[in-house]
Write a protein that holds these residues in place. Structure first.
Motif, PDB file in Angstrom:
ATOM      1  N   GLU A 170      -4.253   2.567 -15.589  1.00  0.00           N
ATOM      2  CA  GLU A 170      -3.619   2.561 -14.266  1.00  0.00           C
ATOM      3  C   GLU A 170      -3.801   1.184 -13.642  1.00  0.00           C
ATOM      4  OE1 GLU A 170      -4.270   4.624  -9.855  1.00  0.00           O
ATOM      5  OE2 GLU A 170      -4.839   5.730 -11.674  1.00  0.00           O
ATOM      6  N   VAL A 171      -2.743   0.636 -13.064  1.00  0.00           N
ATOM      7  CA  VAL A 171      -2.792  -0.627 -12.336  1.00  0.00           C
ATOM      8  C   VAL A 171      -2.151  -0.408 -10.967  1.00  0.00           C
ATOM      9  CG1 VAL A 171      -2.094  -3.044 -12.276  1.00  0.00           C
ATOM     10  CG2 VAL A 171      -2.657  -1.975 -14.475  1.00  0.00           C
ATOM     11  N   ASP A 172      -2.920  -0.648  -9.894  1.00  0.00           N
ATOM     12  CA  ASP A 172      -2.440  -0.445  -8.532  1.00  0.00           C
ATOM     13  C   ASP A 172      -2.329  -1.789  -7.806  1.00  0.00           C
ATOM     14  OD1 ASP A 172      -2.734   2.275  -9.080  1.00  0.00           O
ATOM     15  OD2 ASP A 172      -4.726   2.357  -8.170  1.00  0.00           O
ATOM     16  N   ILE A 173      -1.245  -1.966  -7.067  1.00  0.00           N
ATOM     17  CA  ILE A 173      -1.083  -3.104  -6.158  1.00  0.00           C
ATOM     18  C   ILE A 173      -0.945  -2.505  -4.759  1.00  0.00           C
ATOM     19  CG2 ILE A 173       0.257  -5.157  -5.595  1.00  0.00           C
ATOM     20  CD1 ILE A 173       1.394  -5.032  -8.451  1.00  0.00           C
ATOM     21  N   GLU A 187      -2.649 -11.058   1.714  1.00  0.00           N
ATOM     22  CA  GLU A 187      -3.074 -10.770   0.359  1.00  0.00           C
ATOM     23  C   GLU A 187      -2.970  -9.283   0.025  1.00  0.00           C
ATOM     24  OE1 GLU A 187      -4.868 -12.540   2.474  1.00  0.00           O
ATOM     25  OE2 GLU A 187      -4.804 -14.574   1.635  1.00  0.00           O
ATOM     26  N   LYS A 188      -2.797  -8.991  -1.243  1.00  0.00           N
ATOM     27  CA  LYS A 188      -2.781  -7.611  -1.731  1.00  0.00           C
ATOM     28  C   LYS A 188      -4.036  -7.340  -2.565  1.00  0.00           C
ATOM     29  CE  LYS A 188       1.062  -6.364   0.108  1.00  0.00           C
ATOM     30  NZ  LYS A 188       0.890  -7.367   1.196  1.00  0.00           N
ATOM     31  N   ASP A 189      -4.411  -6.058  -2.649  1.00  0.00           N
ATOM     32  CA  ASP A 189      -5.537  -5.645  -3.481  1.00  0.00           C
ATOM     33  C   ASP A 189      -5.012  -5.179  -4.834  1.00  0.00           C
ATOM     34  OD1 ASP A 189      -6.989  -6.160  -1.240  1.00  0.00           O
ATOM     35  OD2 ASP A 189      -7.968  -4.213  -1.134  1.00  0.00           O
ATOM     36  N   PHE A 190      -5.705  -5.572  -5.895  1.00  0.00           N
ATOM     37  CA  PHE A 190      -5.337  -5.178  -7.251  1.00  0.00           C
ATOM     38  C   PHE A 190      -6.457  -4.306  -7.810  1.00  0.00           C
ATOM     39  CE2 PHE A 190      -3.050  -9.025  -6.345  1.00  0.00           C
ATOM     40  CZ  PHE A 190      -1.800  -8.818  -6.902  1.00  0.00           C
ATOM     41  N   ILE A 191      -6.093  -3.106  -8.277  1.00  0.00           N
ATOM     42  CA  ILE A 191      -7.058  -2.149  -8.807  1.00  0.00           C
ATOM     43  C   ILE A 191      -6.653  -1.764 -10.222  1.00  0.00           C
ATOM     44  CG2 ILE A 191      -8.078   0.152  -8.535  1.00  0.00           C
ATOM     45  CD1 ILE A 191      -7.597  -0.128  -5.534  1.00  0.00           C
ATOM     46  N   GLY A 192      -7.613  -1.832 -11.136  1.00  0.00           N
ATOM     47  CA  GLY A 192      -7.357  -1.438 -12.521  1.00  0.00           C
ATOM     48  C   GLY A 192      -8.261  -0.280 -12.920  1.00  0.00           C
ATOM     49  N   ARG A 193      -7.761   0.571 -13.787  1.00  0.00           N
ATOM     50  CA  ARG A 193      -8.514   1.748 -14.234  1.00  0.00           C
ATOM     51  C   ARG A 193      -8.205   1.993 -15.708  1.00  0.00           C
ATOM     52  NH1 ARG A 193     -10.516   6.428 -11.505  1.00  0.00           N
ATOM     53  NH2 ARG A 193     -10.658   8.260 -12.853  1.00  0.00           N
TER      54      ARG A 193
END
Length: 360
Positions: A170-173, A187-193
């Motif tokens: 999963e990749v979230d922006i 800025e945006k937050d980037f989350i990886g799972r």
């Protein structure tokens, strides 16, 4: 002749009406078959002893309703509302591949940080739901810089699974500001799972976040600078990074999950770990236990320990009764005593209902 024309016209009109009625019914049946309704409520009684004071109170913690619609075989939509607070989720999914390898999600939803945050409170062992570290780092409510965001945010997600479900990503922006809000900075937050299931019952999970926060308030956990001012003040933009590594194991004999978590807000490091599980005793009864440690600021020594022990009884599918004892250690820093130990007895009833339209 006129009588024949009238009879023919009436016959045609009746035929059209019957056809329209049948088409409308078929359309209604098709819509019903694609829509599902869900809802749950959690409430109970808490008795807390903290700082020499006793607080007995009844609580209604959550009343949620959501509906999801499978518009096509690839396209779906979900809307969730918490009647005790706000609209929590609304998003649409579109599967880009014939299999489950790639789906795109747009809207407001739970971020993918940590093992616990994406899970429903109806499946969690603890009455107060998530661990201290998950609650703080994912924006569930204990971080004053971000406020109460229920672990959710606005953004875009790409996710999927391969290898017969053994590997999931999963990749979230995301905005990084929380629910029902515009971004507070550019800025945006980037989350990886990443999840890997090497054997039956075992799931290994690693997650991470890189982003910039926009503080909505100052925070005790951040400490102060050399002038005695809050290290991060309301309106400040600051570095907000996180990473976690955890596991989940399910079997007939017991279920257990645990995780290590670490965060970085500006120059402040927070870290912790927890392990939570249950052992079925039979006839719907489980023993529940958890140990949870989190240090909100490693430089100031803001340690918090939590222990949970209790029972739960599943009396109907996803409905249960819970009884738990919760202990939180005295809260201190390296230089200051904040408050004494917190003892609580919690009782809760959970009612959850799910309705799916009849499949054609």
């Amino acid at each position: 002749m006129r009588q024949t024309i009238k009879q023919t016209t009436l016959t045609v009109l009746l035929t059209i009406l019957c056809s329209a009625t049948m088409s409308s019914q078929e359309l209604l049946d098709d819509v019903i078959s694609r829509v599902q309704f869900h809802g749950y409520a959690q409430g109970g009684f808490n008795y807390t002893h903290k700082a020499g004071e006793d607080t007995p109170t009844f609580e209604l913690k959550r009343v949620l309703f959501w509906t999801n619609a499978q518009i096509t075989d690839r396209w779906s939509f979900l809307f969730m509302h918490d009647f005790s607070s706000v609209v929590q989720e609304f998003y649409t999914d579109y599967r880009l591949t014939n299999n489950k390898a790639l789906t795109v999600r747009l809207g407001q939803f739970k971020n993918g940080l940590s093992y616990e945050n994406p899970l429903s409170p109806t499946s969690m062992e603890a009455i107060d739901v998530y661990s201290e570290g998950v609650t703080y780092l994912t924006g569930c409510g204990s971080d004053p810089l971000l406020g109460v965001q229920y672990g959710r945010d606005l953004g875009l997600s790409l996710f999927g699974e391969t290898n017969n479900g053994k590997l999931r990503y999963e990749v979230d922006i995301m905005n990084g500001q929380g629910i029902n809000k515009r971004d507070g900075n550019k800025e945006k937050d980037f989350i990886g799972r990443l999840e890997f299931r090497p054997v039956k019952g075992l799931n290994l999970i690693a997650t991470g976040q890189i982003g910039r926060g926009h503080a909505i308030a100052s925070s005790l956990y951040m400490g102060t600078d050399e002038n005695g001012d809050p290290l991060i003040k309301e309106g400040d933009n600051y570095r907000r990074n996180r990473w976690t590594a955890g596991f989940d194991y399910k079997s007939k004999a017991f279920n257990v999950h645990g995780e290590y978590l670490e965060g970085k807000d500006a120059s402040v490091t927070s870290r912790g770990a927890y392990i939570t599980g249950n052992v079925p005793l039979g006839k719907g009864v489980d023993i529940v236990g958890s140990y949870d440690f989190f240090n909100f600021n490693t430089s100031l020594g803001m340690d918090q320990h939590k222990v949970i022990a209790g029972l739960q009884y599943w009396f109907y599918q996803k409905c249960r009764l819970q009884l738990q004892y919760v202990y939180k250690s005295a809260y201190t820093t390296k230089t200051e005593f904040i408050h004494g130990a917190n003892h609580a007895i919690m009782a809760q009833m959970q009612i959850r209902l799910d309705y799916a339209g009849k499949k054609k």
